[in-house]
Enzyme design. Structure first.
Site, PDB file in Angstrom:
ATOM      1  N   LYS A   1     -19.418  23.886  -0.464  1.00 33.59           N
ATOM      2  CA  LYS A   1     -19.157  23.094   0.521  1.00 33.59           C
ATOM      3  C   LYS A   1     -20.759  22.858   1.406  1.00 33.59           C
ATOM      4  CE  LYS A   1     -17.334  20.304  -0.516  1.00 33.59           C
ATOM      5  NZ  LYS A   1     -16.521  20.260  -1.834  1.00 33.59           N
TER       6      LYS A   1
ATOM      7  N   ASN B   1       1.021  -1.119  -0.171  1.00 30.13           N
ATOM      8  CA  ASN B   1       0.371   0.094   0.009  1.00 30.13           C
ATOM      9  C   ASN B   1       0.960   1.126  -0.005  1.00 30.13           C
ATOM     10  OD1 ASN B   1      -1.560   2.615   0.387  1.00 30.13           O
ATOM     11  ND2 ASN B   1      -2.099   1.059   2.607  1.00 30.13           N
ATOM     12  N   GLY B   2       0.212   1.857  -1.322  1.00 32.46           N
ATOM     13  CA  GLY B   2       1.625   3.609  -0.792  1.00 32.46           C
ATOM     14  C   GLY B   2       1.711   3.490  -2.346  1.00 32.46           C
TER      15      GLY B   2
ATOM     16  N   GLU C   1     -15.488  27.690  -3.435  1.00 31.76           N
ATOM     17  CA  GLU C   1     -15.426  26.530  -3.144  1.00 31.76           C
ATOM     18  C   GLU C   1     -15.943  26.565  -1.186  1.00 31.76           C
ATOM     19  OE1 GLU C   1     -15.275  23.784  -4.028  1.00 31.76           O
ATOM     20  OE2 GLU C   1     -15.387  21.983  -2.412  1.00 31.76           O
TER      21      GLU C   1
END
Ligand code: M6R
Length: 608
Positions: free
Chosen positions: A485, A100-101, A481
């Site tokens: 939101k 993972n990564g 933005e």
């Protein structure tokens, strides 16, 4: 984001691995696989698509054994496919790895290994690991792992197993989560606690650069230089659902907190001091760049707001004119584009119907189209001429937060790439911007520390029915933005305005107590912004300001202010959006709204 599980014990490993992987499905994935030691060799089974495809394959042809590793993959390097799925192995299949990564220097390592005769079958960065282990292996897997760790750069959690030492399972982490589960005559590794909760509630929480060597009866933990470490066992008391959200109440909050990491991931291997900016596999020659006379950025919603920042950054740094359009408008308005126009479509999901249609229209008219998207293998990524991935990992909350922040980073990377190639900004200035970019993850962490302060402001205003967000320049893009939101998750009506535009009409709406969230991060516009704030204060508005540390004087003008760690004007959106995300989040929670699944909205808008 990928999910890792590993098992060593007395049970049949296959159902344990599948059960563990099923508890990691929330992390998002597009393929899954296992490697199990069957008493003789490692058997690998992997399938593109849902975990069910893998479990059906294992039902049809079971693999029995008491040790194995499993993985759900969220594609980053190479499309979702059987061959790109994990585990990956060395040529004879005796060493298997799940990861993972991101391995940042995988291209150089791959070239080195190819020069030594190693053959690669996948497009992944991960595949260098089993081959490197093979290269270093001299009868001691732990030693080989330590040597490999000395060669790689990036973020990773690994599960590693070899048929040459089948009584052992090795795990290690750096900047990617990994835990070790302690059982009776059995032990586990996993990316997250829910994967082991069916079997144990006792875990070690690995820190960066710690290596765990598991046998069925024992777990030893080491530092990178081989010193044994003792660690306290953490006893899990909470339930699996809470664990999926990393202990946060909602995915949105978890994703807001992941932002420092995803900013870092999106810059990895692209923004390095003293080295040219790279756009992954996108090849644009100096002649091709010189031939671009206009850039069009096309997107929807939050991605469009990231595009607004992109327009500003590209025009400022690369001096190329940029037009920006909402995809649903662009597709029907006969845009003036041709083969000299570069079109950049921005889409988290890569499946938004209007953005996809805009991409197709642009290609049909001969434009080269770069997709900035978060989902490998998505329609947009497949149909675009080139792709630059935002490495935000799967975003589950409908309201986009971490994907937006990585889109901003991608916009800066593109702007710097063109500036560097066109020579429109000096090398020193580019290095200065890169240095500031590389500091953003730490500064974003600092902004997250302001959350209690933001929560207090939310408590003061959550019962309001209308709010305004004001800003100038890049602050205006972020104001848009912030306003979106708030609308999305708290259902409060809000408007974002360019502060200088207010007196051309909207100022008529301001009365005693009207809430104004004002952004004042742009140094060159600071005085102008303060004048605009004074205009609304004169009408008795209630003003909350966002400004950089060092501008505390603004407190004399506003009702209250939140101060952010300073960065350069250009990069301010990456920091200033975080308090706005937090504000919307807290207001939504206080109003009792469904934060992660707001009414009427879908995560991916695949219809017109
Ligand atoms: O997947 P996309 O980035 O193409 O989605 C675009 C918009 O639908 C999306 O950003 C939407 O505005 C979000 N709900 C914002 O939080």
């Amino acid at each position: 984001m990928c999910g890792i599980v590993g098992y060593i014990g007395k049970k049949d490993a296959s159902p344990v691995l599948i059960s563990g992987l099923s508890k990691l499905e929330y992390r998002g994935y597009d393929s899954a696989g296992v490697a199990i030691f069957n008493g003789d060799k490692l058997e690998i089974v992997k399938r593109k698509g849902r975990l069910k495809n893998l479990s059906d394959a294992l039902d049809a042809e079971p693999v029995h054994g008491n040790a194995g590793i499993g993985h759900t993959r969220w594609a980053t390097h190479g499309e979702p496919s059987d061959v790109n799925s994990h585990p990956h192995s060395n040529a004879d299949g005796s060493i298997c790895v799940v990861h993972n990564g991101i391995i940042e220097n995988y291209i150089k390592l791959r070239e080195f290994l190819i020069s030594k005769g190693y053959k690669f079958v996948s497009e992944t960065d991960t595949e260098v690991i089993p081959h490197l282990l093979d290269f270093f292996y001299e009868g001691d897997l732990l030693e080989a792992v330590r040597k490999v760790l000395g060669e790689i750069r990036g973020s990773y959690a690994f599960g590693i197993i070899t048929s040459k030492e089948p009584d052992k399972l090795i795990a290690v982490r750096k900047d990617s989560p990994l835990i070790v589960g302690l059982g009776e005559g059995e032990n586990f590794i996993a990316s997250d606690i829910p994967a082991v909760l069916n079997y144990t509630r006792d875990v070690y929480l690995l820190n960066d650069n710690e290596i765990a060597v598991l046998t069925k009866d024992d777990i030893k933990l080491y530092t990178l230089d081989g010193k044994e470490i003792k660690k306290e066992v953490y006893h899990v008391t909470w339930d699996a659902e809470a664990a999926e959200k990393g202990g946060y109440e909602h995915f949105m909050m978890k994703e807001i907190h992941e932002q420092p990491k995803v900013i870092r991931d999106t810059m990895a291997s692209r923004v390095m001091l003293g080295e040219p900016i790279t756009l992954d596999k996108i090849k644009l020659t100096k002649e091709e760049i010189a031939g671009i006379n206009k850039i069009y950025i096309v997107a929807c919603g939050t991605a469009y707001h990231a595009g607004l920042v992109g327009k500003y950054a590209i025009e400022k740094l690369a001096r190329i004119p940029v037009e920006i359009d909402i995809a649903s408008e662009y597709r029907y308005r006969d845009p003036i584009i041709d083969k000299n126009t570069l079109v950049i479509v921005v889409s988290q999901s890569g499946e938004t119907a209007d953005t996809l249609a805009a991409l197709r229209e642009s290609k049909a008219r001969g434009c080269r189209v770069i997709a900035v998207t978060n989902v490998v293998g998505s329609s947009v990524s497949r149909e675009a001429s080139d792709v630059l991935y935002t490495l935000a990992g799967p975003e589950i909350a409908v309201a986009s937060t971490k994907a937006y922040i990585t889109q901003l980073v991608a916009m800066y990377i593109i702007a710097l790439f063109f500036a560097e190639n066109k020579g429109t900004v000096s090398k020193e200035e580019i290095e200065k911007i890169k240095t500031e970019m590389l500091n953003l993850p730490d500064k974003a962490e600092k902004v997250l520390e302001l959350k209690e302060e933001v929560k207090r402001h939310a408590g003061e205003i959550y019962k309001e029915e209308d709010m305004f967000f004001l800003g100038r320049g890049l602050d205006y893009a972020v104001a848009m933005e912030g306003s979106l939101k708030l609308k999305e998750i708290s259902y409060i009506h809000s408007e974002a305005y360019a502060a200088g535009e207010l007196k051309h009409g909207p100022i008529a709406l301001i009365e005693e107590g009207t809430i104004m969230i004002t952004l004042a991060t742009q140094d060159y516009l600071f005085e102008k912004m303060v004048s605009n704030i004074k205009e609304v204060k004169a009408r008795h508005a209630h003003v909350i300001a966002l400004a950089f540390e060092g501008n505390e004087d603004i407190e004399k003008t506003v009702d209250s202010a939140v101060f952010l760690p300073r960065t350069i004007d250009l990069l301010a959106p990456v920091l200033s959006v975080i308090p706005l995300q937090l504000l919307s989040y807290y207001i939504s929670v206080m109003k009792g709204c469904d934060v992660d699944k707001p009414r009427n909205l879908a995560k991916s808008v695949t219809v017109e």
